[in-house]
Design an enzyme around this catalytic site. Structure first.
Site, PDB file in Angstrom:
ATOM      1  N   LYS A  53       0.810  -1.226   0.000  1.00 58.12           N
ATOM      2  CA  LYS A  53       0.000   0.000   0.000  1.00 58.12           C
ATOM      3  C   LYS A  53       0.843   1.275   0.000  1.00 58.12           C
ATOM      4  O   LYS A  53       0.340   2.347  -0.338  1.00 58.12           O
ATOM      5  CB  LYS A  53      -0.930  -0.006   1.212  1.00 58.12           C
ATOM      6  CG  LYS A  53      -1.980  -1.088   1.174  1.00 58.12           C
ATOM      7  CD  LYS A  53      -3.056  -0.737   0.183  1.00 58.12           C
ATOM      8  CE  LYS A  53      -4.179  -1.738   0.262  1.00 58.12           C
ATOM      9  NZ  LYS A  53      -5.414  -1.224  -0.276  1.00 58.12           N
TER      10      LYS A  53
HETATM   11  C1  PLP Z   1      -1.392  -5.877   2.398  1.00 61.17           C
HETATM   12  C2  PLP Z   1      -2.640  -5.679   1.608  1.00 61.17           C
HETATM   13  N1  PLP Z   1      -2.728  -6.269   0.394  1.00 61.17           N
HETATM   14  C3  PLP Z   1      -3.831  -6.109  -0.353  1.00 61.17           C
HETATM   15  C4  PLP Z   1      -4.927  -5.394   0.109  1.00 61.17           C
HETATM   16  C5  PLP Z   1      -6.116  -5.240  -0.785  1.00 61.17           C
HETATM   17  O1  PLP Z   1      -5.822  -4.194  -1.626  1.00 61.17           O
HETATM   18  P1  PLP Z   1      -6.813  -3.391  -2.560  1.00 61.17           P
HETATM   19  O2  PLP Z   1      -7.459  -2.342  -1.728  1.00 61.17           O
HETATM   20  O3  PLP Z   1      -5.905  -2.818  -3.589  1.00 61.17           O
HETATM   21  O4  PLP Z   1      -7.823  -4.335  -3.134  1.00 61.17           O
HETATM   22  C6  PLP Z   1      -4.877  -4.762   1.365  1.00 61.17           C
HETATM   23  C7  PLP Z   1      -5.965  -3.971   1.901  1.00 61.17           C
HETATM   24  O5  PLP Z   1      -7.099  -4.248   1.875  1.00 61.17           O
HETATM   25  C8  PLP Z   1      -3.700  -4.904   2.137  1.00 61.17           C
HETATM   26  O6  PLP Z   1      -3.593  -4.303   3.314  1.00 61.17           O
END
Ligand code: PLP
Length: 208
Positions: free
Chosen positions: A41
């Site tokens: 993120k």
């Molecule tokens: C480490 C991590 N990977 C993936 C996600 C999912 O990501 P996205 O909001 O891009 O679908 C999140 C959060 O929801 C996350 O904290």
């Protein structure tokens, strides 16, 4: 290499190959926890801030407000420091304490969602409503709105280039979905790469 900013440490994460019994398959893990804020993120958080500054949606000295109980919040907290912004995170009551402590340590303000939500409930809609409301009440503040912000998916372009460079051909990507930003950005980038690889392959066939 010597860097001057913590956000320069975002990306270029390593890849680990896992042992598999099927000789014709390969499985890799991209170690995104090595980003300075501890997750992928960091990439989208910095990208959303850069895009908002470029478009004039926010000015240095302004305030970012976002609904997040964790990784996006930490990424925004980190990048806010470097871009001279304040950050307010709207979180659930039962959000992970370590994530909240990190955001606080990075100078963020934490606001807990209002309402009577249980341990197993994630109050996403109310958190977003509250974040938009807080932003509207503070001069120079913006609600970053990761769920409806093209710079979220756009923040994963480097990750795709890294994978292509580190692994080469990718047949499948496995990720998890919250806003859908990462899977959208990664799928988009990989599709462009695979299409151009196929075009090169076709050219090769014609030449032969
Ligand atoms: C480490 C991590 N990977 C993936 C996600 C999912 O990501 P996205 O909001 O891009 O679908 C999140 C959060 O929801 C996350 O904290």
């Amino acid at each position: 290499m010597i860097f001057s900013k913590v956000t320069d440490l975002i990306g270029n994460t390593p890849v680990i190959q896992l042992p598999l019994t099927q000789a014709d398959s390969r499985l890799y893990i991209k170690v995104e926890k090595n980003n300075p804020g501890g997750s992928m993120k960091d990439r989208m958080a910095r990208n959303m801030i850069v895009a908002a500054l470029k478009s004039g949606r926010i000015q240095p000295g302004g305030t970012i407000v976002e609904s997040s109980s964790g990784n996006t919040g930490i990424g925004l907290a980190l990048a806010s420091i470097e871009f001279g912004l304040k950050f307010i995170a709207v979180v659930d009551h039962h959000a992970a304490q370590d994530k909240i402590s990190i955001m606080r340590a990075l100078g963020s303000e934490i606001r807990y969602v209002k309402g009577d939500y249980g341990e197993n409930e994630v109050a996403v809609i109310e958190r977003q409503r509250m974040a938009a409301e807080i932003a509207s009440e503070i001069s120079g503040a913006v609600f970053m709105n990761q769920s409806d912000n093209a710079a979220n998916a756009g923040g994963y372009a480097d990750l795709v280039s890294e994978i292509v460079h580190q692994i080469g051909r990718v047949d499948a990507w496995v990720g998890c979905i919250g806003t859908g930003g990462s899977i959208t950005g990664i799928a988009h980038g990989l599709k462009i790469h695979i299409t151009s690889q196929e075009q090169e392959h076709q050219k090769g066939i014609r030449l032969v």
